[in-house]
Structure formats: structure tokens, C-alpha cells
Design an enzyme around this catalytic site. Structure first.
Site, PDB file in Angstrom:
ATOM      1  N   TYR B 238     -10.505  -8.155  13.140  1.00 48.33           N
ATOM      2  CA  TYR B 238     -11.507  -8.422  14.184  1.00 48.33           C
ATOM      3  C   TYR B 238     -10.856  -8.469  15.555  1.00 48.33           C
ATOM      4  O   TYR B 238     -11.496  -8.165  16.559  1.00 48.33           O
ATOM      5  CB  TYR B 238     -12.282  -9.707  13.872  1.00 48.33           C
ATOM      6  CG  TYR B 238     -13.245  -9.444  12.750  1.00 48.33           C
ATOM      7  CD1 TYR B 238     -14.489  -8.903  13.015  1.00 48.33           C
ATOM      8  CD2 TYR B 238     -12.867  -9.639  11.434  1.00 48.33           C
ATOM      9  CE1 TYR B 238     -15.355  -8.585  11.989  1.00 48.33           C
ATOM     10  CE2 TYR B 238     -13.722  -9.327  10.394  1.00 48.33           C
ATOM     11  CZ  TYR B 238     -14.967  -8.800  10.679  1.00 48.33           C
ATOM     12  OH  TYR B 238     -15.803  -8.477   9.668  1.00 48.33           O
ATOM     13  N   HIS B 385     -10.284   3.455   3.727  1.00 45.54           N
ATOM     14  CA  HIS B 385     -11.211   2.563   4.443  1.00 45.54           C
ATOM     15  C   HIS B 385     -10.653   2.139   5.808  1.00 45.54           C
ATOM     16  O   HIS B 385     -11.307   2.304   6.832  1.00 45.54           O
ATOM     17  CB  HIS B 385     -11.513   1.325   3.593  1.00 45.54           C
ATOM     18  CG  HIS B 385     -12.166   0.218   4.354  1.00 45.54           C
ATOM     19  ND1 HIS B 385     -13.465   0.292   4.789  1.00 45.54           N
ATOM     20  CD2 HIS B 385     -11.696  -0.976   4.784  1.00 45.54           C
ATOM     21  CE1 HIS B 385     -13.769  -0.811   5.451  1.00 45.54           C
ATOM     22  NE2 HIS B 385     -12.716  -1.594   5.466  1.00 45.54           N
ATOM     23  N   PHE B 386      -9.419   1.626   5.815  1.00 39.37           N
ATOM     24  CA  PHE B 386      -8.978   1.108   7.122  1.00 39.37           C
ATOM     25  C   PHE B 386      -8.486   2.207   8.053  1.00 39.37           C
ATOM     26  O   PHE B 386      -8.335   1.966   9.249  1.00 39.37           O
ATOM     27  CB  PHE B 386      -7.991  -0.062   6.993  1.00 39.37           C
ATOM     28  CG  PHE B 386      -6.665   0.252   6.393  1.00 39.37           C
ATOM     29  CD1 PHE B 386      -5.725   0.990   7.066  1.00 39.37           C
ATOM     30  CD2 PHE B 386      -6.347  -0.241   5.130  1.00 39.37           C
ATOM     31  CE1 PHE B 386      -4.497   1.264   6.497  1.00 39.37           C
ATOM     32  CE2 PHE B 386      -5.111   0.021   4.558  1.00 39.37           C
ATOM     33  CZ  PHE B 386      -4.187   0.779   5.255  1.00 39.37           C
ATOM     34  N   HIS B 387      -8.294   3.426   7.506  1.00 36.93           N
ATOM     35  CA  HIS B 387      -8.047   4.525   8.444  1.00 36.93           C
ATOM     36  C   HIS B 387      -9.349   4.975   9.110  1.00 36.93           C
ATOM     37  O   HIS B 387      -9.307   5.642  10.143  1.00 36.93           O
ATOM     38  CB  HIS B 387      -7.342   5.691   7.754  1.00 36.93           C
ATOM     39  CG  HIS B 387      -5.853   5.483   7.671  1.00 36.93           C
ATOM     40  ND1 HIS B 387      -5.245   4.846   6.628  1.00 36.93           N
ATOM     41  CD2 HIS B 387      -4.853   5.797   8.540  1.00 36.93           C
ATOM     42  CE1 HIS B 387      -3.938   4.779   6.846  1.00 36.93           C
ATOM     43  NE2 HIS B 387      -3.669   5.342   8.005  1.00 36.93           N
ATOM     44  N   ARG B 450      -2.184   2.641  -3.729  1.00 34.61           N
ATOM     45  CA  ARG B 450      -1.725   2.674  -2.349  1.00 34.61           C
ATOM     46  C   ARG B 450      -0.277   2.195  -2.315  1.00 34.61           C
ATOM     47  O   ARG B 450       0.261   1.751  -3.316  1.00 34.61           O
ATOM     48  CB  ARG B 450      -2.607   1.785  -1.481  1.00 34.61           C
ATOM     49  CG  ARG B 450      -2.426   0.296  -1.731  1.00 34.61           C
ATOM     50  CD  ARG B 450      -3.376  -0.567  -0.931  1.00 34.61           C
ATOM     51  NE  ARG B 450      -3.002  -0.632   0.476  1.00 34.61           N
ATOM     52  CZ  ARG B 450      -3.459  -1.579   1.311  1.00 34.61           C
ATOM     53  NH1 ARG B 450      -4.297  -2.509   0.871  1.00 34.61           N
ATOM     54  NH2 ARG B 450      -3.095  -1.599   2.567  1.00 34.61           N
ATOM     55  N   ARG B 451       0.362   2.305  -1.139  1.00 30.58           N
ATOM     56  CA  ARG B 451       1.730   1.823  -0.925  1.00 30.58           C
ATOM     57  C   ARG B 451       2.680   2.297  -2.022  1.00 30.58           C
ATOM     58  O   ARG B 451       3.439   1.528  -2.575  1.00 30.58           O
ATOM     59  CB  ARG B 451       1.770   0.286  -0.901  1.00 30.58           C
ATOM     60  CG  ARG B 451       0.879  -0.377   0.117  1.00 30.58           C
ATOM     61  CD  ARG B 451       1.090  -1.881   0.066  1.00 30.58           C
ATOM     62  NE  ARG B 451       0.192  -2.608   0.923  1.00 30.58           N
ATOM     63  CZ  ARG B 451      -0.734  -3.460   0.491  1.00 30.58           C
ATOM     64  NH1 ARG B 451      -0.890  -3.685  -0.800  1.00 30.58           N
ATOM     65  NH2 ARG B 451      -1.502  -4.087   1.337  1.00 30.58           N
TER      66      ARG B 451
END
Lengths: 155, 566
Positions: B238, B385-387, B450-451
Site C-alpha cells: 500500500y 500477480h505482483f508484476h 516461484r523463487r
């Protein structure tokens, strides 16, 4: 504070769907028991030989239910293969002897974090025979991408 | 939905139209650090995409997880934070008047501390002493200089943040009874969020990791460290999105020649973000042992409350678009859309970011959906998603911002050819991200982790299928990554040109006129003590019992594992 009429409609619809949505999640979780893996048992990760994880492996509980006690470690699992007949339900109890790992069977809903000191638990019914791949999907060091085990589901 | 067209003017606030030159310099150094970090960060991303896809092999002296750490730290922490502070210093000077010498010095002190911290952390990443990813992963242990650097980074931002908040509260004191300027209100909400959230990461770094890395303690409580990290890790997102929203609420209406729809609703949205972005960290830990289902569900419910300010924002922004399009003669149900300045990068880049936020937000709802999280947790879906959220919505908004912010603070002009270059950058970024993030989402649903470096898990058919899909393949991810890198390098060129080579001239800092409802701003919204109090109560409610349990019923701690990361 002034709310435009359209905004009231928009928010009422939005908040209404939100409440409904959270109710669905809540009912599924607390009435039907579809909970995320949140086991509360703990162990001493540096002295697993004094615990039920001293001899990890598969135990048959009844005709088609098994319990698999598995230790995650860099970079693999102990044991590195288990074999069960198709139609079996397996209760996985997994802990770590070193760092944070995961126990994940791609293509199923089995996907849980394995933190040292804690035992995590989930279960899955293997209806289709085949060789299931288990991987660690949480970074655990330079060999993380080699970490795997297999579940042989025989017909 | 036309409201009155009479622009409301606040009585006699002498509003300087410019950013004071000394403040501009402080803003500029932040922007410069941000874009250099950006360049290195995206090159790290390129190498990852190519290596993970099996297209290149990394040299022995460069680890996959090392560049993954660098990519995450440089883009998610350094680039965003510096650009946000650059924006805040310039915007506060523009809307609240020049900083006093004392506060500006404090701003410089914050910049210097943050930068020393950044260099310390970066040097340890380069030395391969800190490949723990930016999420830390105790009991993997990095060098103590890495943790010290991160602590300084956070403290430095607090010092700079204190300067900005002091400037805001000084204005408030000098104008009793008046609603504060929206920019300062929103910046303050964002900074309070940052400080309160930062307490979590400061607690785990200073209280747990640093003493442990220095050998003062032998063991670490892993679950507690993860919980404190995610207490910080979610509001962090945020901290990225709220400044982007500030651009949407305050700058875009002016760029398109209109005025913000409602000031009070904008304030309400920011207060709700402040309240409901912190007591929610468990939704990153839904798959973890040691936290009961009950508390996970409580935090899931709190997580979803952010839907409300998000809906408020979506309504406000699109209402502003429609209001403006109609004021400019657009008629019928949709023809006002044609009146928007589609060829202006200052509008178009953030607009594409808004568009992407629709699927991105929907994906976020899926991630937070309690038991459903098992399907996507730690898969490439989350990376996809966060990209979209930070990597497209926030980044494209910041790109759009760069095209007026940099000329404003360097005393230059945005040229036509630079505007065109920005349009090309925006398209390239959007196309590259469609390929990369789209493929990541689907691969994630197929279980790709991921990772994780390039691997076929001994040619297991399931893992092989992640390379063989027509669209859903690591190869698509790599191709998207190449296009994104091209866009990123072009953006870096845009930055260099705007900062040092664009023609000298006057550029306006676009800022919406005060909305109609400004004089009716409820005083309650400006009562910061009340909101901070409620935020604290919510945090204590959501965290006290589970954290108490983690400490009192903790299993024996974990020793250090520092050989696994080299």
C-alpha cells in the site's frame, strides 16, 4: 459528506458482494472444515531423533488411509519416495530439520509451508495412479531447485 | 453525473505554483537514485527470465538467487521508495509552500541515512553474503552488514518522512479550521502507514536478526520473524499504491483538464487504506503451521475491507473522467471517452496502469481467499500477480509521473519527441507484461513454483510441461522479460534526457483544483489522533493473541544457516 446516487448503488453492490463472498469462505471453512493447513504441534527441529520424526515414513492407519511422516531438509525429503495404491488417502505430517521449506504436490491442493519447529499437516486422496512430483516452492538455499521427492501411486 | 462546474477556491491561501528550487534539488537526488536502481534492477530481471527459461546459463560467479535478491531489493524497495519520496518532497513544496531550512535539512539527513543503508545492503548482495531474498527467510542468515543496512534504510525513510509530516502539520497549525490540502493529507496518511508498518520490520531486524547475525544470540524464533516481516510486508504494497493513487486523484484530473470529483471521498479512501492495510499480514501466511485458522480468517476478513476504498477510488477516477469528458463537449453514453487526451503520456501511462489494476485486483482477491490460497501459494501465479500490481499499475503511473515531475524539478520542458518516446515505452511495457505476467499466472495454476532457478526436476513430465506450453511456458516469460527490459532501458533513456538534456523551460506541476465539496470536508476526517488510535486498536486486536502464542508456546529456536546461501 455527499455521496452521489450512483456511488451509493456502486458501493452497496460492492460491499454486498463482499459480505456474501466472505460468508461463503467462512461457511466452507468452519462448517465444512475446508481450512488452510494450520497445525499447531511443535517439535525441536535440532533434535528430531527424539520425536516421532526419528523414523520418517509411511504407516497404514486403516484399509485405505495412510499417515506419511516426512522430514524436509536441504535439499530433499526423507523418505524420498513413498508408494501407495490408488484410492488411498494420505495424511501428511511434515516438519523441517533445518530451514523453511514447503511440501507441494503440483496439480493437487497439497501446498503447505514447512517451518522449522512446527509440524504442518494436510491430507489428500490419490484417485489416479501415476508418479506424483513433490517439490519445495519456498526458497531454502542455493540448491532449492533440486529439492523434490516422489509419490508412486500404483493401480 | 455532472456536479456544479464552479471551481471552488480556498480563501486566500497563497499557493505557490512552483516547487521551491532548494526543495526541487532534494526531490531530484531521490529521483536520480531511483532510476539508477531501476536500471540495475531490470537488468537483474532480464537475467532471471533468461536463466529460468533455460535460454542462458549464468556464469559461476553470479547466483540466480543473488540476482533475485538484487532484483527484489532494488525494484521493490529502492526504486519505489526513492521515487515516492522525490514525489512527496516536490509535491509538498508545491502545495504547502517551501520547506523551512530546518525541515529541508532533516529531509537531506533522511536521504543520506537511507542511501548509506542502501549501499551497505547492496554491497553485501554483490558480495553474495545476502542471498536471502528481500523477504529474509530466517533461519537462512545473511551478513550482519546487510541487516544493518536495511535497518538504516528504514530509519532514514522515517527521518525524511518526519520532515514531510512536520511540514504538513505546520500548515495545519497555521490554518486552523481549514481543510488541509489533499496532497499533504494523502502523503501524511501514506507516511503514517509506512512508519507504523516499519515498526514490524524494525522489530525483527533489530530485535531478532541483527543480534543473531552478530552472534549475540544463538537461536531465532522463525515464525515470529516471519510474522513481523509480513506485518510490514503487506502494508508495504500500500506504500507503493497510495502514491500512485495520489497521482490518479490529484494529478490526472488536471492533466485531462478537469477537476477531482470529490475531496471527502478521496480522504475517506486514504483513511480506510491506513486502517485496513496493516492488521492483515496473515494472508501471506495462510499455509503456515503455528497460527490458528481462526486468526487467519479474522485477518482475511480485514484484508477484504480494502475492497471498499478500492471501489471508492475506481468510482472517483472514472467519475472524474466522465465529468471532464462531458464538460469538454462529450455527449451520449460513451463519446466523452474520446475527449480524453490519449496521446499524452502523462495521462496514457497511468491510464494503462489503471486498466491493468482490474485483473490485478481480481487476482488479489483470489490470493487472499483463505483455503483457495493453497492453489496459488508460492507459485508463479503470485509473481504474475505482483508484476501486474506494483510492476505495472504502480510503475506505469510512476513512468507517467516522471514526464512532468523531472522537468518540474530540473527546470526543463517535456518535448513532443519525448512524449512519443514515453508512449512507446508504455506500449512496450504493457505488451511485455501481458506476455510475462500472463504466462506466469497460468504456469502458477499448473503448479510451477516461484523463487526457483532453472530446473526440470530430473525431467519429470510435469516440470517439463512448464517449458512446453504454447503460451504457458517459461519461454514466454523470458520473451516478455526481454520486451520489458527494452521498455525499461528506453525509460532510463527518457529519464536521462529529461533530467539533463531536455530544453530549459517552465513546466507546470499538475495539481487538481480543490473539488466542490472542499469546504464541507468533515472535520472528523482530519482527526489524525482518532485514526491512528483506531489503527492501533485494529492491529492489537488482530495480532496480540497470535503473537503472544508464538512467543509463549515457541518451539526451540533455530540456529543460523549461513552456508546455504553461498
Amino acid at each position: 459528506m455527499h455521496l452521489h446516487k450512483y456511488e451509493k448503488i456502486w458501493l452497496t453492490f460492492g460491499i454486498g458482494s463482499l459480505v456474501l463472498f466472505l460468508a461463503v469462505l467462512g461457511v466452507a471453512a468452519f462448517a465444512f472444515g475446508q481450512q488452510p493447513p494450520s497445525h499447531m504441534a511443535s517439535v525441536d527441529s535440532q533434535n528430531l531423533e527424539d520425536t516421532v520424526f526419528a523414523e520418517p515414513g509411511l504407516d497404514q492407519i486403516n484399509e485405505d488411509t495412510y499417515r506419511a511422516r516426512i522430514v524436509a531438509l536441504t535439499y530433499g525429503y526423507s523418505p524420498d519416495t513413498i508408494e501407495i495404491p490408488a484410492g488411498s488417502t494420505v495424511i501428511f505430517e511434515v516438519t523441517s530439520q533445518d530451514v523453511v521449506h514447503s511440501f507441494t504436490i503440483p496439480g493437487t491442493n497439497v501446498n503447505m509451508m514447512i517451518t522449522p519447529g512446527h509440524v504442518n499437516m494436510t491430507e489428500h486422496t490419490f484417485t489416479e495412479p501415476g508418479e506424483y512430483l513433490v517439490i519445495c516452492n519456498e526458497y531454502c538455499g542455493t540448491g532449492h531447485h533440486y529439492m523434490q521427492m516422489k509419490i508412486e501411486v500404483t493401480p | 453525473m455532472l456536479q456544479s462546474n464552479l471551481a471552488y477556491k480556498l480563501p486566500l491561501t497563497e499557493e505557490p505554483a512552483h516547487v521551491a528550487s532548494k526543495d526541487a534539488k532534494l526531490s531530484f537526488v531521490h529521483v536520480v537514485v531511483a532510476f539508477f536502481a531501476f536500471l540495475i534492477g531490470i537488468l537483474g530481471g532480464l537475467l532471471q527470465g533468461l536463466a529460468r527459461g533455460g535460454i542462458i546459463e549464468l556464469p559461476a560467479w553470479l547466483g540466480y538467487y543473488q540476482i533475485l535478491t538484487a532484483h527484489g531489493v532494488l525494484l521493490a524497495l529502492v526504486f519505489t521508495t526513492y521515487l515516492i519520496f522525490g514525489f512527496f518532497f516536490a509535491g509538498m513544496s508545491r502545495t504547502h509552500g517551501a520547506f523551512s531550512d530546518r525541515l529541508r535539512k532533516m529531509g537531506w539527513a533522511g536521504f543520506i541515512i537511507t542511501t548509506i543503508g542502501t549501499l551497505m545492503a547492496a554491497s553485501m548482495i554483490i558480495a553474495n553474503e545476502a542471498s536471502v531474498l528481500y523477504t529474509f527467510y530466517a533461519p537462512l542468515q545473511a551478513h550482519y552488514i546487510f541487516y544493518s543496512g536495511l535497518a538504516l534504510f528504514v530509519v532514514g525513510t522515517w527521518v525524511a518522512g518526519a520532515a514531510i509530516m512536520a511540514h504538513y502539520f505546520q500548515w495545519k497549525k497555521e490554518h486552523p479550521g481549514e481543510p488541509t490540502p489533499l496532497f499533504g493529507f494523502m502523503a501524511t496518511a501514506t507516511l503514517i502507514l509506512w512508519v507504523v508498518a516499519g515498526l514490524g520490520v524494525a522489530a525483527t531486524v533489530l530485535g531478532q536478526m541483527l543480534p543473531w547475525a552478530l552472534g549475540m544470540t544463538d537461536e531465532i524464533n522463525v515464525l515470529l520473524s516471519r510474522t513481523l516481516f509480513w506485518y510490514f510486508g503487506h502494508p508495504l504494497v500500500y506504500f507503493w499504491i497510495m502514491p500512485a493513487y495520489m497521482v490518479w486523484y490529484l494529478v490526472i484530473p488536471k492533466v485531462i483538464g478537469g477537476r477531482l470529483f470529490s475531496g471527502s471521498l478521496a480522504r475517506l479512501a486514504f483513511i480506510l487504506f491506513l486502517l485496513f492495510s496493516i492488521p492483515v499480514g496473515f494472508h501471506h501466511q495462510l499455509m503456515e503451521a503455528g497460527i490458528t485458522e481462526f486468526w487467519k480468517y479474522i485477518q482475511t476478513v480485514l484484508t477484504f475491507v480494502v475492497v471498499v476504498p478500492s471501489l471508492l477510488t475506481a468510482f472517483s477516477i472514472f467519475a472524474t473522467f466522465e465529468q471532464t469528458g462531458r464538460e469538454q463537449g462529450g455527449k451520449g453514453l460513451f463519446s466523452w471517452i474520446k475527449k480524453l487526451p490519449w496521446g499524452d503520456v502523462r495521462f496514457f501511462a497511468p491510464f494503462m496502469g489503471m486498466l491493468v489494476f482490474i485483473p490485478a485486483g481480481a487476482g488479489g482477491l483470489i490470493n487472499a481467499s483463505f483455503q483457495l490460497n493453497a492453489v496459488v501459494h508460492n507459485t508463479l501465479w503470485v509473481v504474475g500477480h505482483f508484476h501486474l500490481t506494483v510492476g505495472t499499475t504502480v510503475i506505469l503511473t510512476f513512468f507517467g509521473m516522471a514526464f512532468w515531475l523531472i522537468p518540474v524539478i530540473t527546470g526543463r520542458r517535456l518535448t513532443k519527441s519525448m512524449n512519443r518516446s514515453g508512449m512507446v515505452t508504455t506500449w512496450l511495457w504493457t505488451i511485455g507484461m501481458f506476455l510475462m505476467s500472463g504466462a506466469m499466472h497460468i504456469l502458477g495454476l499448473f503448479g510451477a513454483p516461484r523463487r526457483t532457478a532453472y530446473t526440470t526436476y530430473q525431467d519429470h513430465p510435469q516440470a517439463m510441461s512448464w517449458f512446453e506450453g504454447i503460451f504457458a511456458s517459461h519461454i514466454t516469460v523470458a520473451i516478455g522479460g526481454v520486451i520489458l527490459t527494452a521498455a525499461g532501458i528506453l525509460m532510463f533513456y527518457n529519464f536521462i534526457y529529461l533530467a539533463w538534456f531536455a530544453p530549459k523551460g517552465e513546466t507546470e506541476f499538475p495539481m487538481t483544483p480543490d473539488p466542490d465539496d472542499t469546504p464541507h470536508t468533515p472535520a472528523l476526517l482530519e482527526n489524525w489522533k482518532l485514526w491512528i488510535g483506531i489503527a492501533v486498536v485494529l492491529i492489537l486486536f488482530a495480532y496480540t493473541i497470535p503473537i503472544y502464542d508464538m512467543i509463549v508456546n515457541a518451539p526451540p529456536g533455530s540456529p543460523a544457516f549461513n552456508n546455504l546461501i553461498r
